[in-house]
Design a protein around this motif. Structure first.
Motif, mmCIF file in Angstrom:
data_model
loop_
_atom_site.group_PDB
_atom_site.id
_atom_site.type_symbol
_atom_site.label_atom_id
_atom_site.label_comp_id
_atom_site.label_asym_id
_atom_site.label_seq_id
_atom_site.Cartn_x
_atom_site.Cartn_y
_atom_site.Cartn_z
ATOM 1 N N ARG A 1 0.741 0.851 -9.720
ATOM 2 C CA ARG A 1 -0.669 1.162 -9.548
ATOM 3 C C ARG A 1 -1.807 1.180 -10.718
ATOM 4 O O ARG A 1 -2.769 0.436 -10.697
ATOM 5 N N LEU B 1 2.257 1.839 -3.419
ATOM 6 C CA LEU B 1 1.012 2.067 -4.611
ATOM 7 C C LEU B 1 1.382 3.962 -4.374
ATOM 8 O O LEU B 1 0.821 4.004 -5.739
ATOM 9 N N SER C 1 0.984 -1.260 -0.133
ATOM 10 C CA SER C 1 0.039 0.133 -0.016
ATOM 11 C C SER C 1 0.847 1.530 0.312
ATOM 12 O O SER C 1 0.572 2.461 -0.731
#
Length: 96
Positions: free
Chosen positions: A40, A33, A30
Motif C-alpha cells: 500500500r 493490498l 486489490s
C-alpha cells in the motif's frame, strides 16, 4: 509484508497505480493490498509519481535532460512510457 510473498504483486503495482491493471490480476492485487501495508505504501508513492508525471506532461513542463557527454534521453515519449516500462522490466542487456 502482510505474511505473503509480495514479488508477484509488486510487479503489477505501477500498472495498477495508473489504473491500467484489469481483470483477475487487478482483483488479486486489490485483495493483497487490503492486508499488505508495504505494498500500500509503495502504491501511494507510485500514484504520487504518476500524478506528477501526468501534471508535467499536461503543462508541457518536462525538461529536456542531457547526461554527461550524451544527447537527449530516448525510450519514453511525453505521451507514453510504455517503451521505458518494457525496457525496465527486461533490464539492460537482458532479452526475453
Amino acid at each position: 509484508m502482510g505474511g505473503t510473498d509480495c514479488g508477484a504483486y509488486r510487479l503489477g503495482l505501477g500498472v495498477y497505480a495508473i489504473g491500467q491493471l484489469v481483470g483477475a490480476e487487478a482483483d488479486a492485487l486489490s485483495a493483497h493490498l487490503l492486508n499488505c501495508p508495504t505494498c500500500r505504501a509503495e502504491l501511494a508513492e507510485l500514484r504520487d509519481v504518476a500524478e506528477l508525471l501526468a501534471h508535467s506532461a499536461r503543462s508541457g513542463a518536462l525538461p529536456e535532460r542531457e547526461g554527461a557527454g550524451r544527447g537527449p534521453r530516448t525510450g519514453a515519449s511525453r505521451s507514453s512510457l510504455s517503451g521505458a516500462c518494457a525496457y525496465g522490466a527486461r533490464g539492460p542487456g537482458r532479452s526475453r
